[in-house]
Design an enzyme around this catalytic site. Structure first.
Site, PDB file in Angstrom:
ATOM      1  CE1 TYR A   1       0.863   1.535   4.504  1.00 32.99           C
ATOM      2  CE2 TYR A   1       0.958  -0.917   4.558  1.00 32.99           C
ATOM      3  CZ  TYR A   1       1.210   0.328   4.976  1.00 32.99           C
ATOM      4  OH  TYR A   1       1.829   0.379   6.149  1.00 32.99           O
TER       5      TYR A   1
ATOM      6  CG  PHE B   1      -0.216   8.883   5.616  1.00 36.53           C
ATOM      7  CD1 PHE B   1      -0.603   7.810   6.008  1.00 36.53           C
ATOM      8  CD2 PHE B   1      -0.970   9.605   4.913  1.00 36.53           C
ATOM      9  CE1 PHE B   1      -1.527   7.015   5.768  1.00 36.53           C
ATOM     10  CE2 PHE B   1      -2.229   9.004   4.363  1.00 36.53           C
ATOM     11  CZ  PHE B   1      -2.520   7.859   4.765  1.00 36.53           C
ATOM     12  CG  ASP B   2       2.688   3.407   6.634  1.00 33.12           C
ATOM     13  OD1 ASP B   2       3.570   3.171   6.522  1.00 33.12           O
ATOM     14  OD2 ASP B   2       1.718   2.685   7.368  1.00 33.12           O
TER      15      ASP B   2
ATOM     16  CB  ILE C   1      -8.922   2.783   9.242  1.00 33.41           C
ATOM     17  CG1 ILE C   1      -8.631   2.320   7.697  1.00 33.41           C
ATOM     18  CG2 ILE C   1      -8.093   3.217  10.016  1.00 33.41           C
ATOM     19  CD1 ILE C   1      -8.124   3.738   7.041  1.00 33.41           C
TER      20      ILE C   1
ATOM     21  CE1 TYR D   1      -5.403   5.227  11.701  1.00 31.62           C
ATOM     22  CE2 TYR D   1      -5.136   6.473   9.532  1.00 31.62           C
ATOM     23  CZ  TYR D   1      -4.746   5.366  10.471  1.00 31.62           C
ATOM     24  OH  TYR D   1      -4.092   4.089   9.946  1.00 31.62           O
TER      25      TYR D   1
ATOM     26  CG  PHE E   1      -4.926   4.237   2.033  1.00 31.63           C
ATOM     27  CD1 PHE E   1      -3.539   3.807   2.664  1.00 31.63           C
ATOM     28  CD2 PHE E   1      -5.942   4.679   2.521  1.00 31.63           C
ATOM     29  CE1 PHE E   1      -3.639   4.288   4.047  1.00 31.63           C
ATOM     30  CE2 PHE E   1      -6.029   5.118   3.665  1.00 31.63           C
ATOM     31  CZ  PHE E   1      -4.798   5.022   4.469  1.00 31.63           C
TER      32      PHE E   1
END
Length: 338
Positions: free
Chosen positions: A258, A268-269, A286, A312, A328
């Site tokens: 991902y 962010f990731d 999530i 979130y 994503f």
């Protein structure tokens, strides 16, 4: 043993002086005629010095005048204006005098209760145990409970009569006024905390209104684009590559690659950047991910657009600010064997 007596008497003169100033019916005069008298005296002084003093401060029985004095002296030393220095001196004297008077009264009451408890016959031991436990409950447990349930600034108070009635019933193994009070307590705690959290989120939403509006504007415009599917709860996805494998369930463990970004493109990731796929339970992520993964056949790669309430929510996760809509790229590589 003579050496012990001398050390004890020398070390705890200050404590004896403190007790002398208390007044009331408890005398600080000690007649140390035997070795046991001296040991008893030293034990009392050392107990106060080695923890009881701090404990009484925590309970609010006495206030720390040393810290109060030091606080004002630092301000006085730092102040350049002579008029303000003089004013601070007067404030410090007034507060120290007031604090000392309260301390003297409270110490006298404490010593009176201490003597009654120590000298009480066995028949009174349970009574004084109740006083001790009651003090801990009222000074520590009640405030902590109110803080957890309603927040630190709440004016709510525990109903002590109801609390004692329930405890009496429990101790006597009687019939409670409600069914399964322990479970009820947990449920009520969760309900109150959920309401408090909802109120906090509503306040936070006011602060992050621009972020929420930007996310909604993006989703409104995005759903009109070719190939974008919008689900009833607002979750959106676009199929980049359609797989032919099985679809995971909520209880499955999956392996995915991902790449997560904010609306402005900030990463962010990313397992892609780390060059290492992630493995996790479908229901342990999530809400948006849990929902969309169960729609993806293995081998698929989708771009997923997650509204804040399926991501979130009000949480601040550093780069991901509260009420952030997230994007994503998700590639479902495999469903792991259970």
């Amino acid at each position: 043993m003579k050496k012990i007596q001398v050390v004890a008497l020398g070390a705890f003169v200050a404590v004896g002086a403190l007790f002398t100033s208390c007044g009331g019916s408890v005398s600080s005069d000690a007649s140390l005629k035997t070795e046991n008298d001296t040991i008893s005296y030293a034990f009392g002084a050392s107990l106060y010095d080695q923890g009881l003093s701090m404990h009484l401060q925590q309970l609010g029985v006495v206030s720390d005048t040393t810290g109060l004095s030091a606080f004002y002296k630092r301000q006085i030393e730092a102040e350049q204006d002579s008029f303000k220095k003089d004013s601070l001196q007067k404030v410090m004297k007034h507060k120290l005098d007031s604090t000392l008077k309260v301390n003297e009264r409270n110490i006298a009451e404490f010593l009176k209760g201490l003597k009654e408890s120590i000298d009480a016959p066995d028949s009174k031991s349970a009574y004084y145990a109740g006083i001790s436990v009651g003090g801990q409950i009222s000074k520590q447990m009640f405030p902590n409970l109110i803080n957890q349930m309603y927040g630190p600034d709440s004016k709510e108070k525990i109903n002590s009569s109801a609390f004692i009635a329930a405890m009496a019933t429990a101790m006597k193994k009687g019939k409670f006024a409600v069914n399964d009070p322990a479970s009820l307590f947990q449920v009520k705690m969760q309900e109150v905390q959920a309401k408090a959290q909802a109120r906090q989120e509503e306040e936070l939403k006011k602060q992050y209104t621009p972020q929420i509006e930007a996310g909604q504007k993006f989703l409104d415009e995005n759903k009109a684009k070719e190939g974008v599917v919008t689900l009833p709860d607002g979750l959106q996805y676009k199929i980049v590559k359609e797989g032919t494998g099985a679809k995971p369930t909520a209880t499955d463990v999956v392996k995915v690659h991902y790449h997560g970004t904010l609306l402005d493109g900030t990463v962010f990731d990313s397992s892609v950047d780390r060059k290492e796929p992630a493995t996790f339970n479908v229901s342990a992520v999530i809400k948006g991910w849990t929902e969309v993964l169960q729609l993806m056949p293995v081998g698929s790669k989708w771009t997923v657009y997650v509204p804040y309430d399926l991501a979130y929510g009000a949480q601040d996760r550093g780069t991901i600010k509260p009420f952030s809509t997230l994007i994503f790229d998700i590639e479902l590589l495999d469903i792991e064997k259970k």
